[in-house]
Design a protein around this motif. Structure first.
Motif, PDB file in Angstrom:
ATOM      1  N   ARG A  52       0.802  -1.233   0.000  1.00  0.00           N
ATOM      2  CA  ARG A  52       0.000   0.000   0.000  1.00  0.00           C
ATOM      3  C   ARG A  52       0.830   1.276   0.000  1.00  0.00           C
ATOM      4  N   PHE A  53       2.082   1.231   0.484  1.00  0.00           N
ATOM      5  CA  PHE A  53       2.892   2.445   0.572  1.00  0.00           C
ATOM      6  C   PHE A  53       3.912   2.583  -0.561  1.00  0.00           C
ATOM      7  N   ASP A  79      -4.950   4.189   5.409  1.00  0.00           N
ATOM      8  CA  ASP A  79      -3.562   4.048   5.880  1.00  0.00           C
ATOM      9  C   ASP A  79      -3.487   4.034   7.403  1.00  0.00           C
TER      10      ASP A  79
END
Length: 93
Positions: A52-53, A79
């Motif tokens: 995701r990052f 997040d």
């Protein structure tokens, strides 16, 4: 949401700072589950290339002054979670 977020991390070491110094940032989602390494630094920054990052983390620290902070671009509500900073400066941890 939408603004870069700064995750601060500062450290002190009784040993001189060398190229062996390691910084690890890990993340656990709000919902729990697996810890995931999202960034590490050893002489140069190594942002994660998966997950995701991916492509959203930048190194803003300066190990010479005891700063191991990172920034996350384009944060989203999804997040949310717990971010952990770990610094090892052998032989000091």
């Amino acid at each position: 949401v939408g603004e870069q977020v700064l995750l601060k991390c500062s450290f002190k070491s009784s040993s001189p700072i060398t190229e062996n110094l390691l910084v690890y940032w890990t993340y656990r989602p709000l919902s729990g589950g697996q810890m995931e390494t999202i960034f590490h630094y050893q002489s140069i920054p190594y942002p994660t290339t998966v997950g995701r990052f991916k492509d959203r983390i930048s190194w803003v620290g300066n190990v010479a002054s005891g700063d191991a902070s990172i920034a996350i671009q384009s944060p989203e509500m999804s997040d949310n979670g717990t971010f952990f900073c770990s610094v090892k400066n052998p032989p000091d941890v």
